[in-house]
Design an enzyme around this catalytic site. Structure first.
Site, PDB file in Angstrom:
ATOM      1  N   THR A  40       0.586  -1.294  -0.696  1.00  0.00           N
ATOM      2  CA  THR A  40       0.063  -0.694   0.131  1.00  0.00           C
ATOM      3  C   THR A  40       0.931   1.430  -0.415  1.00  0.00           C
ATOM      4  OG1 THR A  40      -1.857  -1.413   1.287  1.00  0.00           O
ATOM      5  CG2 THR A  40      -1.730   1.395   1.044  1.00  0.00           C
ATOM      6  N   HIS A  43       1.940   2.126  -3.428  1.00  0.00           N
ATOM      7  CA  HIS A  43       0.851   2.362  -4.084  1.00  0.00           C
ATOM      8  C   HIS A  43       1.144   4.135  -3.925  1.00  0.00           C
ATOM      9  CE1 HIS A  43      -0.708  -0.853  -5.775  1.00  0.00           C
ATOM     10  NE2 HIS A  43      -0.581  -1.955  -4.822  1.00  0.00           N
ATOM     11  N   ASP A 195       4.262 -17.817  -8.793  1.00  0.00           N
ATOM     12  CA  ASP A 195       4.802 -16.351  -9.622  1.00  0.00           C
ATOM     13  C   ASP A 195       5.096 -15.890 -10.686  1.00  0.00           C
ATOM     14  OD1 ASP A 195       5.693 -13.557  -9.135  1.00  0.00           O
ATOM     15  OD2 ASP A 195       5.285 -13.873  -6.799  1.00  0.00           O
ATOM     16  N   LEU A 256      -6.917 -12.140  -1.470  1.00  0.00           N
ATOM     17  CA  LEU A 256      -7.076 -11.306  -0.673  1.00  0.00           C
ATOM     18  C   LEU A 256      -6.186  -9.971  -1.796  1.00  0.00           C
ATOM     19  CD1 LEU A 256      -5.380 -10.631   2.046  1.00  0.00           C
ATOM     20  CD2 LEU A 256      -3.442 -10.958   0.759  1.00  0.00           C
ATOM     21  N   ILE A 280     -11.292 -11.245   1.367  1.00  0.00           N
ATOM     22  CA  ILE A 280     -10.756 -10.845   2.775  1.00  0.00           C
ATOM     23  C   ILE A 280      -9.558  -9.289   2.318  1.00  0.00           C
ATOM     24  CG2 ILE A 280      -8.543 -11.693   4.339  1.00  0.00           C
ATOM     25  CD1 ILE A 280     -10.048 -13.547   3.705  1.00  0.00           C
TER      26      ILE A 280
HETATM   27  P1  NAD Z   1       3.098  -8.078  -4.218  1.00  0.00           P
HETATM   28  O1  NAD Z   1       1.872  -7.421  -5.234  1.00  0.00           O
HETATM   29  O2  NAD Z   1       4.510  -7.969  -3.427  1.00  0.00           O
HETATM   30  O3  NAD Z   1       2.939  -9.430  -4.162  1.00  0.00           O
HETATM   31  C1  NAD Z   1       1.932  -9.929  -5.850  1.00  0.00           C
HETATM   32  C2  NAD Z   1       2.655 -10.975  -5.902  1.00  0.00           C
HETATM   33  O4  NAD Z   1       2.087 -11.254  -7.210  1.00  0.00           O
HETATM   34  C3  NAD Z   1       4.316 -10.195  -6.593  1.00  0.00           C
HETATM   35  O5  NAD Z   1       5.660 -11.191  -6.384  1.00  0.00           O
HETATM   36  C4  NAD Z   1       4.210 -10.883  -8.446  1.00  0.00           C
HETATM   37  O6  NAD Z   1       4.963 -11.550  -8.822  1.00  0.00           O
HETATM   38  C5  NAD Z   1       3.007 -11.701  -8.528  1.00  0.00           C
HETATM   39  N1  NAD Z   1       1.883 -11.824  -9.487  1.00  0.00           N
HETATM   40  C6  NAD Z   1       1.846 -11.204 -10.633  1.00  0.00           C
HETATM   41  N2  NAD Z   1       1.330 -12.217 -11.745  1.00  0.00           N
HETATM   42  C7  NAD Z   1       1.136 -13.860 -10.878  1.00  0.00           C
HETATM   43  C8  NAD Z   1       0.508 -14.319 -11.594  1.00  0.00           C
HETATM   44  N3  NAD Z   1      -0.387 -13.942 -13.192  1.00  0.00           N
HETATM   45  N4  NAD Z   1       0.564 -15.903 -11.003  1.00  0.00           N
HETATM   46  C9  NAD Z   1       1.104 -15.300  -9.970  1.00  0.00           C
HETATM   47  N5  NAD Z   1       1.403 -14.461  -9.429  1.00  0.00           N
HETATM   48  C10 NAD Z   1       1.838 -13.410 -10.188  1.00  0.00           C
HETATM   49  O7  NAD Z   1       1.900  -8.138  -2.577  1.00  0.00           O
HETATM   50  P2  NAD Z   1       1.797  -8.566  -1.051  1.00  0.00           P
HETATM   51  O8  NAD Z   1       1.695  -7.222  -0.725  1.00  0.00           O
HETATM   52  O9  NAD Z   1       1.698 -10.115  -1.092  1.00  0.00           O
HETATM   53  O10 NAD Z   1       0.394  -8.498  -1.498  1.00  0.00           O
HETATM   54  C11 NAD Z   1      -0.223  -9.927  -2.314  1.00  0.00           C
HETATM   55  C12 NAD Z   1      -1.989  -8.633  -2.640  1.00  0.00           C
HETATM   56  O11 NAD Z   1      -2.957  -9.208  -1.289  1.00  0.00           O
HETATM   57  C13 NAD Z   1      -1.863  -7.378  -3.902  1.00  0.00           C
HETATM   58  O12 NAD Z   1      -2.205  -7.064  -4.645  1.00  0.00           O
HETATM   59  C14 NAD Z   1      -2.104  -6.517  -2.540  1.00  0.00           C
HETATM   60  O13 NAD Z   1      -2.710  -5.245  -2.716  1.00  0.00           O
HETATM   61  C15 NAD Z   1      -3.723  -7.692  -1.611  1.00  0.00           C
HETATM   62  N6  NAD Z   1      -3.508  -7.048   0.084  1.00  0.00           N
HETATM   63  C16 NAD Z   1      -4.599  -7.148   0.657  1.00  0.00           C
HETATM   64  C17 NAD Z   1      -4.774  -7.024   0.936  1.00  0.00           C
HETATM   65  C18 NAD Z   1      -6.586  -6.850   2.345  1.00  0.00           C
HETATM   66  O14 NAD Z   1      -6.681  -6.401   3.411  1.00  0.00           O
HETATM   67  N7  NAD Z   1      -7.384  -7.745   0.476  1.00  0.00           N
HETATM   68  C19 NAD Z   1      -3.945  -6.003   2.596  1.00  0.00           C
HETATM   69  C20 NAD Z   1      -3.046  -6.467   1.875  1.00  0.00           C
HETATM   70  C21 NAD Z   1      -2.690  -6.558   0.545  1.00  0.00           C
END
Ligand code: NAD
Ligand code: ZN
Length: 336
Positions: A40, A43, A195, A256, A280
């Site tokens: 976040t 972003h 990934d 998530l 989630i």
């Molecule tokens: P991150 O962006 O570091 O990790 C996402 C991973 O997904 C990256 O390593 C990326 O290379 C990979 N990816 C991209 N395309 C892909 C594909 N086609 N197949 C498989 N993997 C792929 O993010 P993070 O900090 O680990 O968070 C994960 C997600 O959760 C993000 O989208 C984030 O915004 C979200 N998030 C949601 C909440 C919530 O409360 N719902 C809270 C925190 C983060």
């Protein structure tokens, strides 16, 4: 005090002097010791569309932190000056139906620390006492600083019973990596992690993945492994679509990842395979926190997810490595 401020509506963050927060009678003031960078924050740093419509400027950001209490409001009874604490960054209303029925993680009036109110990338941060979580002595600062994302991973991974099951995790970012470790610790049979980033897939192996898939080279459709439970932790549309197409009948999906755009999925898969989908958001208050402390104190070892450490004066390097994606969690240390 020193704080990392979004002071202009453009990419970047700037270290500036801002007033120390004043606290209400029910709040606590914490001197920040260690913080971590969340997706976040990235972003907001990059000033993408979501950040532009969400973040008031100027404001200092950050919500993953540990510190020690230096002042408590006059109505605060159970927290003392000097205690080592972290905190839940979602501040809920206490009045809505969900808040009043033990489901405050579903409060529609949630205010986010470092998103809607001044955050923890600062020498001092204020929070309502109800959001404060005391850190047990045997948990190091760097782990306490990442309670928030670890809680997201725990909330996601514990959504369905994983014991003896084959689990698929799309996305080996920090939350997917920690979910991998949790699934292994809880007793999943197979843990398949996908990934597009080799650095992160190697980390996933270290953290307990039994199979890793680089979907740029090996499309999920061509993979033999079956899975009954999937954790979507990439926020990538293609990842969700293929995950739903390939999951077993009766499969369960916890979501998530946040998708930047609208995503369409093949609803025939959901209907005819009888899938369960669960969104989630954040952590259950405070069930997830209770489980998190118990898991850590009983031996869940997540430290390999922390790959980079910087002093806050080097915050630019921290955001640069986050933007490269060749990292797990990135720590920013505020201690003098
Ligand atoms: P991150 O962006 O570091 O990790 C996402 C991973 O997904 C990256 O390593 C990326 O290379 C990979 N990816 C991209 N395309 C892909 C594909 N086609 N197949 C498989 N993997 C792929 O993010 P993070 O900090 O680990 O968070 C994960 C997600 O959760 C993000 O989208 C984030 O915004 C979200 N998030 C949601 C909440 C919530 O409360 N719902 C809270 C925190 C983060
Ligand atoms: Zn509420």
């Amino acid at each position: 005090m020193k704080a990392l401020v979004k002071s202009k509506p453009e990419p970047g963050l700037w270290m500036e002097d801002v007033p120390v927060p004043t606290i209400d009678p029910h709040e606590v003031l914490v001197e920040v010791d260690v913080t971590a960078i969340c997706g976040t924050d990235l972003h907001i740093y990059n000033w993408d569309k979501w950040a532009q419509k969400t973040i008031p400027v100027p404001m200092h950001i950050g919500h993953e932190f540990v510190g020690h209490v230096i002042e408590v409001g006059k109505d605060v009874k159970n927290i003392k000056v000097g205690e080592r604490v972290s905190g839940e960054g979602h501040i809920t209303c206490d009045h809505c139906k969900n808040c009043r029925t033990g489901k405050s993680h579903l409060c529609a009036h949630t205010v986010g620390l470092g998103v809607n109110r001044p955050g923890a990338f600062a020498e001092y941060v204020s929070l309502p006492a109800k959001n404060i979580v005391k850190v047990p002595e045997d948990i190091p600062d760097e782990i306490a600083a990442i309670f928030d994302p670890l809680g997201n991973s725990i909330h996601t991974a514990l959504s369905f019973d994983l014991i003896g099951e084959s689990v698929f995790i799309s996305g080996a970012g920090p939350t997917g990596l920690m979910a991998t470790q949790i699934a292994k610790y809880i007793g999943a049979k197979n843990i398949i992690v996908s990934d597009v980033n080799e650095y992160r897939l190697t980390l996933a192996e270290k953290m307990g993945a039994t199979h890793t898939i680089n979907v740029l080279q090996t499309p999920l459709d061509s993979v033999e492994h079956e899975y009954d439970i999937a954790l979507e932790m990439s926020g990538n549309a293609y990842a969700l679509q293929t995950l739903i197409k390939n999951i077993s009948h009766g499969g369960k999906v916890a979501l998530l990842g946040i998708f930047p755009e609208h995503v369409s999925i093949d609803w025939d898969n959901v209907i005819f395979k009888g899938l369960h989908l669960k969104g989630i958001y954040g952590r259950e208050m405070f069930t997830t926190w209770h489980k998190m402390l118990a898991l850590l104190q009983s031996g869940l070892a997540i430290s390999p997810v922390i790959t980079h450490h910087y002093h806050i004066d080097e915050y630019q390097s921290g955001f640069d490595i986050m933007n490269s994606r060749n990292c797990g969690k990135v720590i920013l240390n505020w201690k003098k």
